[in-house]
Design an enzyme around this catalytic site. Structure first.
Site: not given
Length: 218
Positions: A46-48, A88
């Site tokens: 998840s890019e967060n 990320s």
């Protein structure tokens, strides 16, 4: 419609193999984690800022500190790793994420993707979609085939693009399609539909793969 989205998520989960490192976008793509086979290890990014997303959370296992990039409460695997945004996106931009699963507003027959804005409407912004489309070797689109009867797979996108010629595969309730240099080829067709049905629901010419088979839900 919920059952059709489950159908799409289940079929998408079959795309991955043991050891794959993938990204799941917001909305329908989040559901894919619920159906990854238990006998393989797939790590969802998840890019967060974490890798190791598990299924969407419910009242029995909700942790308010674990949310995906779209703000949905999710669960995490025991092997989860948390990191900052720079790391990320470094994973994405460095080509370390094998595939991203995204939703779409429109997909063109050449693989152009529009999935971030409808002009004049309030939206959250681009998010990580642009980086994911360019940085991941595979871009898999999961979506309902049409929107209130309107075509979403088109000869050319009408909405502002997220990225050009990035989509490799499209999975809808009607079938599985690959984007190739000469257009969109249907490799699987769900038994609920005929070839005429899927073509009528599509705004560009589809090509029938010689080895086209039935799309299976399980």
């Amino acid at each position: 419609m919920a059952d059709l989205k489950v159908r799409i998520a289940k079929r998408c989960a079959k795309e991955f193999e043991d050891g794959d490192f993938i990204n799941l976008g917001i909305g329908l793509p989040t559901m894919v984690a619920d159906y990854i086979p238990e006998d393989i290890m797939v790590t969802c990014h998840s890019e967060n800022g974490f890798a190791g997303i598990d299924a969407v959370a419910d009242a029995s296992n909700l942790d308010v500190d674990i949310i995906n990039s779209g703000g949905t409460y999710v669960t995490a695997l025991p092997r989860v790793k948390y990191f900052d945004t720079a790391e990320s996106f470094g994973l994405v931009r460095g080509g370390h994420v094998k595939a991203t699963v995204l939703g779409a507003m429109e997909v063109a027959e050449n693989g152009d993707l529009a999935n971030w804005i409808v002009p004049g409407k309030k939206v959250a912004g681009m998010g990580g979609a642009m980086d994911l489309c360019v940085g991941c070797p595979e871009v898999i689109i999961v979506m309902m085939h049409t929107q209130k009867g309107a075509h979403k797979i088109l000869k050319k996108c009408n909405l502002p693009l997220t990225a050009e010629k990035c989509v490799s595969k499209i999975i809808t309730e009607m079938g599985v399609m690959e984007v190739r240099e000469d257009g969109i080829w249907v490799t699987e067709l769900h038994p609920d539909y005929t070839w005429e049905d899927i073509q009528a629901a599509t705004g560009c010419e589809l090509h029938k793969d010689p080895n086209m088979k039935a799309m299976e839900e399980e």
